[in-house]
Motif scaffolding. Structure first.
Motif, PDB file in Angstrom:
ATOM      1  N   PHE A   8       0.819  -1.307   0.065  1.00 47.88           N
ATOM      2  CA  PHE A   8      -0.082  -0.218  -0.088  1.00 47.88           C
ATOM      3  C   PHE A   8       0.769   1.060   0.025  1.00 47.88           C
ATOM      4  O   PHE A   8       2.061   1.097   0.589  1.00 47.88           O
ATOM      5  N   GLY A   9       0.361   2.434  -0.497  1.00 49.04           N
ATOM      6  CA  GLY A   9       0.913   3.634  -0.376  1.00 49.04           C
ATOM      7  C   GLY A   9       0.340   4.273   1.022  1.00 49.04           C
ATOM      8  O   GLY A   9      -0.587   3.611   1.603  1.00 49.04           O
ATOM      9  N   HIS A  10       0.986   5.246   1.341  1.00 51.70           N
ATOM     10  CA  HIS A  10       0.393   6.067   2.685  1.00 51.70           C
ATOM     11  C   HIS A  10       0.832   7.462   2.469  1.00 51.70           C
ATOM     12  O   HIS A  10       1.988   7.806   1.854  1.00 51.70           O
ATOM     13  N   LYS A  11       0.014   8.231   3.227  1.00 55.30           N
ATOM     14  CA  LYS A  11       0.400   9.752   3.309  1.00 55.30           C
ATOM     15  C   LYS A  11       0.088  10.241   4.936  1.00 55.30           C
ATOM     16  O   LYS A  11      -0.856   9.598   5.562  1.00 55.30           O
ATOM     17  N   PHE A  12       0.922  10.990   5.337  1.00 55.32           N
ATOM     18  CA  PHE A  12       0.606  11.278   6.871  1.00 55.32           C
ATOM     19  C   PHE A  12      -0.369  12.413   6.942  1.00 55.32           C
ATOM     20  O   PHE A  12      -0.160  13.605   6.097  1.00 55.32           O
ATOM     21  N   GLU A  13      -1.184  12.465   7.576  1.00 58.11           N
ATOM     22  CA  GLU A  13      -1.926  13.724   7.853  1.00 58.11           C
ATOM     23  C   GLU A  13      -1.653  14.451   9.136  1.00 58.11           C
ATOM     24  O   GLU A  13      -1.777  13.504  10.300  1.00 58.11           O
ATOM     25  N   THR A  14      -1.445  15.643   9.528  1.00 60.17           N
ATOM     26  CA  THR A  14      -1.035  16.327  10.600  1.00 60.17           C
ATOM     27  C   THR A  14      -2.160  16.945  11.346  1.00 60.17           C
ATOM     28  O   THR A  14      -2.317  17.029  12.603  1.00 60.17           O
ATOM     29  N   TYR A  15      -3.019  17.590  10.636  1.00 60.37           N
ATOM     30  CA  TYR A  15      -3.753  18.535  10.837  1.00 60.37           C
ATOM     31  C   TYR A  15      -5.306  18.082  10.735  1.00 60.37           C
ATOM     32  O   TYR A  15      -5.916  17.107  10.078  1.00 60.37           O
ATOM     33  N   PHE A  16      -6.230  18.635  11.939  1.00 59.26           N
ATOM     34  CA  PHE A  16      -7.608  18.364  11.853  1.00 59.26           C
ATOM     35  C   PHE A  16      -8.309  19.557  11.621  1.00 59.26           C
ATOM     36  O   PHE A  16      -7.639  20.577  11.517  1.00 59.26           O
ATOM     37  N   ASP A  17      -9.555  19.417  11.353  1.00 59.51           N
ATOM     38  CA  ASP A  17     -10.436  20.838  11.344  1.00 59.51           C
ATOM     39  C   ASP A  17     -11.609  20.660  11.862  1.00 59.51           C
ATOM     40  O   ASP A  17     -12.214  19.439  12.609  1.00 59.51           O
ATOM     41  N   THR A  18     -12.328  21.943  12.207  1.00 59.70           N
ATOM     42  CA  THR A  18     -13.548  21.909  13.018  1.00 59.70           C
ATOM     43  C   THR A  18     -14.910  21.829  12.360  1.00 59.70           C
ATOM     44  O   THR A  18     -15.705  22.155  12.730  1.00 59.70           O
ATOM     45  N   ASP A  73     -15.531  23.346  19.703  1.00 60.25           N
ATOM     46  CA  ASP A  73     -15.097  23.036  20.958  1.00 60.25           C
ATOM     47  C   ASP A  73     -14.664  21.661  21.189  1.00 60.25           C
ATOM     48  O   ASP A  73     -13.672  21.195  21.865  1.00 60.25           O
ATOM     49  N   ASP A  74     -15.339  20.930  20.511  1.00 56.36           N
ATOM     50  CA  ASP A  74     -14.999  19.062  20.433  1.00 56.36           C
ATOM     51  C   ASP A  74     -13.492  18.945  20.051  1.00 56.36           C
ATOM     52  O   ASP A  74     -12.842  18.251  20.718  1.00 56.36           O
ATOM     53  N   ILE A  75     -13.051  19.510  19.047  1.00 56.76           N
ATOM     54  CA  ILE A  75     -11.727  19.285  18.531  1.00 56.76           C
ATOM     55  C   ILE A  75     -10.832  20.179  19.435  1.00 56.76           C
ATOM     56  O   ILE A  75      -9.876  19.434  19.822  1.00 56.76           O
ATOM     57  N   LYS A  76     -11.094  21.462  19.770  1.00 58.44           N
ATOM     58  CA  LYS A  76      -9.877  21.984  20.519  1.00 58.44           C
ATOM     59  C   LYS A  76      -9.663  21.418  21.832  1.00 58.44           C
ATOM     60  O   LYS A  76      -8.847  21.268  22.523  1.00 58.44           O
ATOM     61  N   ASN A  77     -11.086  20.933  22.525  1.00 61.40           N
ATOM     62  CA  ASN A  77     -10.649  20.571  23.900  1.00 61.40           C
ATOM     63  C   ASN A  77     -10.276  18.926  23.806  1.00 61.40           C
ATOM     64  O   ASN A  77     -10.168  18.058  25.030  1.00 61.40           O
ATOM     65  N   ASN A  78     -10.037  18.317  22.723  1.00 63.81           N
ATOM     66  CA  ASN A  78      -9.625  16.757  22.555  1.00 63.81           C
ATOM     67  C   ASN A  78      -8.296  16.623  22.852  1.00 63.81           C
ATOM     68  O   ASN A  78      -7.341  17.233  22.218  1.00 63.81           O
TER      69      ASN A  78
END
Length: 295
Positions: A182-192, A199-204
């Motif tokens: 398989f190929g792969h890629k890294f994902e560093t960021y999330f969004d709201t 609030d859910d994302i920032k407080n996790n």
């Protein structure tokens, strides 16, 4: 005529995970489960082919395509059409024998499946994906590897999301991907999700420090030119990314062809709303996925 780089089709609104970084858990159980009628699905695909489209994605806004009870039939149908490329993302919890057989039978359309995965041991997987399915996914990935190695029309890659407290699991999962073909890629960021989950994302504790920055709205979003989505009910959503509640719906393929809506005044009017903060769609105001179109 400019056509979208891909047409996105939501064939079901159901998901079998409860990811902490997705809006789906908030709406699960509040809406009836739906599967797209096969005749409607064929019409959508055929409309897109007729206007010169050659790439389809079955990635929905919030759902998983492998939960779709008709996914096997849909894969075989697309493979019988002039569509050159098919892709979608899945958590890969579901991989029924009939689905495996449909993967194996691909012989015309090049199929790329992306596996969305966060948490690379049983404990972290359950905390971040919300279900105890880590071992099942690993088993399914090994089954998929056999297909990728033998069918040149099927390939796969994993999206590996980094999180706080990662002690090397993500890098070890990358090694696993390579061993499976398989190929792969890294994902560093999330969004709201356009502010819906701020609030859910920032407080996790695991993902709250890795939120994408919001770009200034200077032009229409590139998604309005590249990623239209047809919902399970046939609605044309201008954005496949974060429009959970259909704020950006401009028509329905049961009443018009996809081409009529793609070339119609409603789409132009929606794009024009990006030029003023007073008319900018609400879901777009806080969206971290926004990127200005090259227009």
């Amino acid at each position: 005529m400019r056509i979208p780089s891909a047409l996105y089709i939501e064939t079901t609104n159901l998901c079998n995970a409860r990811c902490v970084f997705c809006y789906y858990p908030k709406v699960h159980g509040t809406m009836p489960v739906k599967y797209m009628d096969m005749d409607l699905f064929k019409k959508i695909v055929n409309d897109f082919v007729d206007m010169g489209g050659d790439t389809i994605s079955l990635t929905p806004t919030i759902a998983d395509p492998l939960v779709d009870k008709l996914i096997d039939e849909r894969l075989r149908y697309i493979d019988s059409t002039p569509i050159k490329k098919l892709r979608f993302y899945s958590n890969f919890i579901n991989f029924r024998d009939k689905t495996r057989e449909a993967f194996e039978s691909m012989s015309h359309t090049h199929f790329n499946i992306g596996i969305s995965m966060t948490g690379f041991n049983k404990t972290m997987y359950q905390k971040l994906m919300g279900v105890d399915k880590y071992d099942k996914v690993i088993t399914n990935l090994r089954r998929l590897s056999q297909i990728v190695r033998t069918n040149p029309f099927v390939n796969a890659h994993l999206v590996l999301r980094r999180y706080e407290g990662d002690t090397g699991e993500t890098d070890r999962m990358a090694d696993f991907c390579r061993s499976m073909g398989f190929g792969h890629k890294f994902e560093t960021y999330f969004d709201t999700w356009g502010g819906l989950m701020e609030d859910d994302i920032k407080n996790n504790e695991f993902i709250g420090k890795n939120i994408r920055k919001r770009l200034p709205r200077t032009k229409p979003c590139e998604v309005t030119y590249r990623k239209p989505l047809i919902t399970v009910d046939g609605d044309y959503k201008v954005c496949e990314c974060r429009d959970v509640f259909g704020e950006l719906v401009i028509g329905n393929v049961k009443l018009q062809s996809f081409r009529e809506m793609w070339e119609g005044p409603e789409l132009k009017a929606l794009r024009d709303r990006f030029y003023s903060p007073d008319t900018l769609p609400e879901i777009c105001k806080k969206c971290e996925v926004y990127a200005p179109a090259n227009v």
